[in-house]
Scaffold this active site. Sequence first.
Site, PDB file in Angstrom:
ATOM      1  CG  ASN A   7      -1.693   1.202   1.472  1.00 20.41           C
ATOM      2  OD1 ASN A   7      -1.784   2.061   0.590  1.00 20.41           O
ATOM      3  ND2 ASN A   7      -2.288   1.311   2.655  1.00 20.41           N
ATOM      4  CE  LYS A  60      -0.074   3.124   4.870  1.00 21.67           C
ATOM      5  NZ  LYS A  60       0.100   3.206   6.311  1.00 21.67           N
ATOM      6  CG  HIS A  76      -5.609   1.724   5.580  1.00 22.43           C
ATOM      7  ND1 HIS A  76      -5.183   2.683   6.474  1.00 22.43           N
ATOM      8  CD2 HIS A  76      -4.570   0.869   5.409  1.00 22.43           C
ATOM      9  CE1 HIS A  76      -3.921   2.409   6.814  1.00 22.43           C
ATOM     10  NE2 HIS A  76      -3.534   1.312   6.195  1.00 22.43           N
ATOM     11  CD  GLU A 135      -2.684   5.337   7.107  1.00 18.90           C
ATOM     12  OE1 GLU A 135      -2.688   5.367   5.864  1.00 18.90           O
ATOM     13  OE2 GLU A 135      -1.745   4.872   7.784  1.00 18.90           O
ATOM     14  CD  GLU A 187      -3.208  -2.706   7.623  1.00 21.61           C
ATOM     15  OE1 GLU A 187      -2.078  -2.900   7.149  1.00 21.61           O
ATOM     16  OE2 GLU A 187      -3.876  -1.704   7.397  1.00 21.61           O
ATOM     17  N   GLY A 211       2.999   1.969  10.755  1.00 18.36           N
ATOM     18  CA  GLY A 211       3.978   3.039  10.610  1.00 18.36           C
ATOM     19  C   GLY A 211       4.796   3.318  11.857  1.00 18.36           C
ATOM     20  CB  SER A 239       5.550  -2.255  11.813  1.00 15.89           C
ATOM     21  OG  SER A 239       5.245  -0.904  12.097  1.00 15.89           O
TER      22      SER A 239
HETATM   23  P1  PGA Z   1       3.184   0.063   7.574  1.00 17.77           P
HETATM   24  O1  PGA Z   1       1.675   0.314   7.059  1.00 17.77           O
HETATM   25  O2  PGA Z   1       3.665  -1.205   6.941  1.00 17.77           O
HETATM   26  O3  PGA Z   1       3.937   1.280   7.113  1.00 17.77           O
HETATM   27  O4  PGA Z   1       3.108  -0.044   9.064  1.00 17.77           O
HETATM   28  C1  PGA Z   1       0.789  -0.748   6.958  1.00 17.77           C
HETATM   29  C2  PGA Z   1      -0.521  -0.286   6.422  1.00 17.77           C
HETATM   30  O5  PGA Z   1      -0.994   0.808   6.800  1.00 17.77           O
HETATM   31  O6  PGA Z   1      -1.141  -0.980   5.604  1.00 17.77           O
END
Ligand code: PGA
Length: 247
Positions: free
Chosen positions: A9, A11, A93, A95, A163, A169, A209
């Site tokens: 992803n 983003k 997601h 976010e 997640e 992140g 992560s």
């Molecule tokens: P990350 O993000 O691997 O940077 O922690 C995962 C995600 O939001 O899908």
Amino acid sequence: MKRRLVVGNWKMHGTARDLAEARELTRLPANANRQVVICPPATLLHRMSRIFEGTGLSTGGQDCHSGESGAHTGDISAAMLLDAGASFAIVGHSERRSDHGETSANVQSKAQAACKAGLAAIVCVGETEEERDRNIELEVVGRQLLESVPENANGDNLAVAYEPVWAIGTGRTPSIDDIEAVHEFARKQLVERFGASVGNSIRLLYGGSVKPNNAEAISNSRDVDGCLVGGASLNATSFAAIAKAFG
Ligand code: PGA
């Protein structure tokens, strides 16, 4: 055996010059045991899909609207993603849930729209740090799953990504035991709702992560059928290393 699913992803990262990473990724040897997908920003979707043509790699959108078309400035329908070459759409997601106030009911409508258009939906669920501290992660994930996964879900048109919000992140991940506990719980709920055949066929991804140095351990965890990768998917070398750990 279920085919593993490894999804990157990007983003809100990437312009034309970053397509070099996608070109680099095409050198990843094809492997029938795993499916590798990148979900770039919508502006790169068509170009990346062209780069992946004939390679076995796939693309996906990071979100879609629940409607087919209409007066929704700035939104993108599932059919538009498909038209740009996508095979998948991430929906719900964390976010999107926090930045845009998306509820699980919204997420279910989006997942339905994605499936109807011929995409496979990747439905994201996961608890916040505060919810984990209160030990209510199973309750939270259970409710999100129930309300976000549509009735017509099956192993071909839908995957679920667990997640934990606090792992995204941050460089922090749950222990393998904790990942397995949530995945086992999610699997049980899917089997109870859809029956053993369909419930077991829906792939459960872990996200938050995932890096080359923890991918192997996560891949070997019970009931983990793949992963959703943010930061480490921006670089072809690290994403390829993760993909290889999954198949
Ligand atoms: P990350 O993000 O691997 O940077 O922690 C995962 C995600 O939001 O899908």
